[in-house]
Design a protein around this motif. Structure first.
Motif, PDB file in Angstrom:
ATOM      1  N   ILE A  92       0.815  -1.019   0.041  1.00  0.00           N
ATOM      2  CA  ILE A  92      -0.146   0.164  -0.106  1.00  0.00           C
ATOM      3  C   ILE A  92       1.098   1.233  -0.092  1.00  0.00           C
ATOM      4  O   ILE A  92       1.795   1.403   0.810  1.00  0.00           O
ATOM      5  CB  ILE A  92      -1.053   0.159   1.155  1.00  0.00           C
ATOM      6  N   SER A  93       0.684   2.289  -0.886  1.00  0.00           N
ATOM      7  CA  SER A  93       1.718   3.230  -1.207  1.00  0.00           C
ATOM      8  C   SER A  93       1.137   4.681   0.026  1.00  0.00           C
ATOM      9  O   SER A  93      -0.170   4.361   0.412  1.00  0.00           O
ATOM     10  CB  SER A  93       1.422   3.826  -2.624  1.00  0.00           C
ATOM     11  N   VAL A  94       1.882   5.180   0.087  1.00  0.00           N
ATOM     12  CA  VAL A  94       1.797   6.317   0.819  1.00  0.00           C
ATOM     13  C   VAL A  94       0.666   7.452   0.339  1.00  0.00           C
ATOM     14  O   VAL A  94      -0.153   7.805   1.017  1.00  0.00           O
ATOM     15  CB  VAL A  94       2.968   7.350   1.213  1.00  0.00           C
ATOM     16  N   GLN A  95       0.440   7.158  -1.146  1.00  0.00           N
ATOM     17  CA  GLN A  95      -0.519   8.063  -1.900  1.00  0.00           C
ATOM     18  C   GLN A  95      -1.849   7.227  -1.528  1.00  0.00           C
ATOM     19  O   GLN A  95      -3.019   8.122  -1.378  1.00  0.00           O
ATOM     20  CB  GLN A  95      -0.225   7.874  -3.301  1.00  0.00           C
ATOM     21  N   HIS A  96      -1.932   5.993  -1.448  1.00  0.00           N
ATOM     22  CA  HIS A  96      -3.238   5.314  -0.937  1.00  0.00           C
ATOM     23  C   HIS A  96      -3.669   5.828   0.396  1.00  0.00           C
ATOM     24  O   HIS A  96      -4.859   6.082   0.577  1.00  0.00           O
ATOM     25  CB  HIS A  96      -3.163   3.742  -0.774  1.00  0.00           C
ATOM     26  N   VAL A  97      -2.556   5.996   1.318  1.00  0.00           N
ATOM     27  CA  VAL A  97      -2.924   6.284   2.712  1.00  0.00           C
ATOM     28  C   VAL A  97      -3.514   7.788   2.505  1.00  0.00           C
ATOM     29  O   VAL A  97      -4.583   7.983   3.123  1.00  0.00           O
ATOM     30  CB  VAL A  97      -1.729   6.237   3.613  1.00  0.00           C
ATOM     31  N   GLY A  98      -2.895   8.594   2.022  1.00  0.00           N
ATOM     32  CA  GLY A  98      -3.322  10.079   1.711  1.00  0.00           C
ATOM     33  C   GLY A  98      -4.774  10.091   1.218  1.00  0.00           C
ATOM     34  O   GLY A  98      -5.567  10.855   1.641  1.00  0.00           O
ATOM     35  N   ALA A  99      -5.076   9.413   0.074  1.00  0.00           N
ATOM     36  CA  ALA A  99      -6.275   9.434  -0.553  1.00  0.00           C
ATOM     37  C   ALA A  99      -7.313   8.869   0.662  1.00  0.00           C
ATOM     38  O   ALA A  99      -8.533   9.267   0.586  1.00  0.00           O
ATOM     39  CB  ALA A  99      -6.321   8.310  -1.679  1.00  0.00           C
ATOM     40  N   GLN A 100      -6.973   7.756   1.500  1.00  0.00           N
ATOM     41  CA  GLN A 100      -7.972   7.348   2.425  1.00  0.00           C
ATOM     42  C   GLN A 100      -8.212   8.233   3.550  1.00  0.00           C
ATOM     43  O   GLN A 100      -9.197   8.605   3.957  1.00  0.00           O
ATOM     44  CB  GLN A 100      -7.158   5.905   3.202  1.00  0.00           C
ATOM     45  N   PHE A 101      -7.222   9.096   3.878  1.00  0.00           N
ATOM     46  CA  PHE A 101      -7.412  10.187   4.762  1.00  0.00           C
ATOM     47  C   PHE A 101      -8.377  11.220   4.532  1.00  0.00           C
ATOM     48  O   PHE A 101      -9.185  11.951   5.167  1.00  0.00           O
ATOM     49  CB  PHE A 101      -6.026  10.983   5.278  1.00  0.00           C
ATOM     50  N   GLN A 102      -8.239  11.507   3.075  1.00  0.00           N
ATOM     51  CA  GLN A 102      -9.220  12.448   2.531  1.00  0.00           C
ATOM     52  C   GLN A 102     -10.548  11.888   2.023  1.00  0.00           C
ATOM     53  O   GLN A 102     -11.360  12.886   1.346  1.00  0.00           O
ATOM     54  CB  GLN A 102      -8.462  13.239   1.554  1.00  0.00           C
ATOM     55  N   ASP A 103     -10.791  10.617   1.923  1.00  0.00           N
ATOM     56  CA  ASP A 103     -11.957  10.017   1.537  1.00  0.00           C
ATOM     57  C   ASP A 103     -11.963  10.374  -0.134  1.00  0.00           C
ATOM     58  O   ASP A 103     -13.015  10.472  -0.474  1.00  0.00           O
ATOM     59  CB  ASP A 103     -13.345  10.476   2.300  1.00  0.00           C
ATOM     60  N   ILE A 104     -10.780  10.230  -0.756  1.00  0.00           N
ATOM     61  CA  ILE A 104     -10.959  10.219  -2.004  1.00  0.00           C
ATOM     62  C   ILE A 104     -10.225   9.144  -2.869  1.00  0.00           C
ATOM     63  O   ILE A 104      -9.652   8.264  -2.120  1.00  0.00           O
ATOM     64  CB  ILE A 104     -10.434  11.727  -2.703  1.00  0.00           C
ATOM     65  N   THR A 105     -10.404   9.187  -3.965  1.00  0.00           N
ATOM     66  CA  THR A 105      -9.627   7.935  -4.865  1.00  0.00           C
ATOM     67  C   THR A 105      -8.063   8.572  -4.891  1.00  0.00           C
ATOM     68  O   THR A 105      -7.673   9.512  -4.830  1.00  0.00           O
ATOM     69  CB  THR A 105     -10.365   7.813  -6.253  1.00  0.00           C
ATOM     70  N   VAL A 106      -7.327   7.311  -5.304  1.00  0.00           N
ATOM     71  CA  VAL A 106      -5.760   7.441  -5.044  1.00  0.00           C
ATOM     72  C   VAL A 106      -5.472   8.364  -6.451  1.00  0.00           C
ATOM     73  O   VAL A 106      -4.874   9.378  -6.415  1.00  0.00           O
ATOM     74  CB  VAL A 106      -5.104   6.132  -5.278  1.00  0.00           C
ATOM     75  N   ASP A 107      -6.356   8.034  -7.648  1.00  0.00           N
ATOM     76  CA  ASP A 107      -6.450   8.899  -8.917  1.00  0.00           C
ATOM     77  C   ASP A 107      -6.477  10.558  -8.586  1.00  0.00           C
ATOM     78  O   ASP A 107      -5.614  11.293  -8.868  1.00  0.00           O
ATOM     79  CB  ASP A 107      -6.957   8.564  -9.825  1.00  0.00           C
ATOM     80  N   ASP A 108      -7.537  10.650  -7.606  1.00  0.00           N
ATOM     81  CA  ASP A 108      -7.839  12.073  -7.250  1.00  0.00           C
ATOM     82  C   ASP A 108      -6.848  12.839  -6.571  1.00  0.00           C
ATOM     83  O   ASP A 108      -6.479  13.951  -6.326  1.00  0.00           O
ATOM     84  CB  ASP A 108      -9.051  12.151  -6.746  1.00  0.00           C
ATOM     85  N   PHE A 109      -6.348  11.854  -5.729  1.00  0.00           N
ATOM     86  CA  PHE A 109      -5.050  12.323  -4.589  1.00  0.00           C
ATOM     87  C   PHE A 109      -3.956  12.635  -5.304  1.00  0.00           C
ATOM     88  O   PHE A 109      -3.312  13.695  -5.297  1.00  0.00           O
ATOM     89  CB  PHE A 109      -5.000  11.240  -3.582  1.00  0.00           C
ATOM     90  N   ARG A 110      -3.665  12.020  -6.452  1.00  0.00           N
ATOM     91  CA  ARG A 110      -2.480  12.092  -7.318  1.00  0.00           C
ATOM     92  C   ARG A 110      -2.466  13.272  -7.925  1.00  0.00           C
ATOM     93  O   ARG A 110      -1.728  14.183  -8.114  1.00  0.00           O
ATOM     94  CB  ARG A 110      -2.227  10.954  -8.144  1.00  0.00           C
ATOM     95  N   GLN A 111      -3.752  13.617  -8.381  1.00  0.00           N
ATOM     96  CA  GLN A 111      -4.015  14.925  -9.139  1.00  0.00           C
ATOM     97  C   GLN A 111      -3.816  15.934  -8.370  1.00  0.00           C
ATOM     98  O   GLN A 111      -3.208  17.075  -8.768  1.00  0.00           O
ATOM     99  CB  GLN A 111      -5.433  14.870  -9.853  1.00  0.00           C
ATOM    100  N   LYS A 112      -4.291  15.955  -7.145  1.00  0.00           N
ATOM    101  CA  LYS A 112      -4.143  17.246  -6.063  1.00  0.00           C
ATOM    102  C   LYS A 112      -2.547  17.333  -5.795  1.00  0.00           C
ATOM    103  O   LYS A 112      -2.271  18.282  -5.883  1.00  0.00           O
ATOM    104  CB  LYS A 112      -4.806  16.701  -4.867  1.00  0.00           C
ATOM    105  N   LEU A 113      -1.897  15.962  -5.870  1.00  0.00           N
ATOM    106  CA  LEU A 113      -0.693  16.386  -5.710  1.00  0.00           C
ATOM    107  C   LEU A 113       0.173  17.245  -6.820  1.00  0.00           C
ATOM    108  O   LEU A 113       0.885  18.112  -6.684  1.00  0.00           O
ATOM    109  CB  LEU A 113       0.258  14.951  -5.431  1.00  0.00           C
TER     110      LEU A 113
END
Length: 133
Positions: A92-113
């Protein structure tokens, strides 16, 4: 021990790691610290229930670990710096964890980054190539 209340106790989305939280989560963080040793990581991944039984975890802490619920681990007092020890060996990547924290998809989290990274290199160059946060 009696703990006093603080102004930060009721800030939505804020989970302060203070003395009370430290006291209540000692065994959870002791488990995480044990993962510094490769043999302990292997033991946890091979038989999570048996490994968790070595520590005096609450039912909620065990459930959060079982379910890879990283936000709940933090809410239950898990030191955020130990989350990588829990996530990465499980693939599980740190990006997956960040997405879970924000209740968004991993792709959405990557886009935010990526969106937040715009102009970062230029800013870094303006301060001599060193970023202090």
């Amino acid at each position: 021990m009696v703990w006093k209340t603080h102004d930060y106790d009721n800030i939505p989305g804020t989970y302060v790691f203070d003395g009370k939280q430290s006291s209540e989560s000692y065994e959870l963080n002791k488990l995480f610290y044990s993962l510094n040793e490769a043999d302990n990581r292997e033991a946890l991944w091979n038989d999570p229930e048996a490994y968790m039984a070595k520590f005096n975890l609450t039912d909620d802490q065990r459930d959060a670990l079982r379910n890879n619920n990283f936000l709940e681990v933090v809410k239950k007092g898990g030191n955020i710096y130990y989350l990588a020890k829990m996530a990465i060996p499980r693939g599980i990547s740190v990006q997956h964890v960040g997405a879970q924290f924000q209740d968004i998809t991993v792709d959405d989290f990557r886009q935010k980054l990526e969106d937040n990274a715009e102009g970062f290199v230029e800013k870094l160059n303006k301060v001599g190539g060193y970023w202090n946060g």
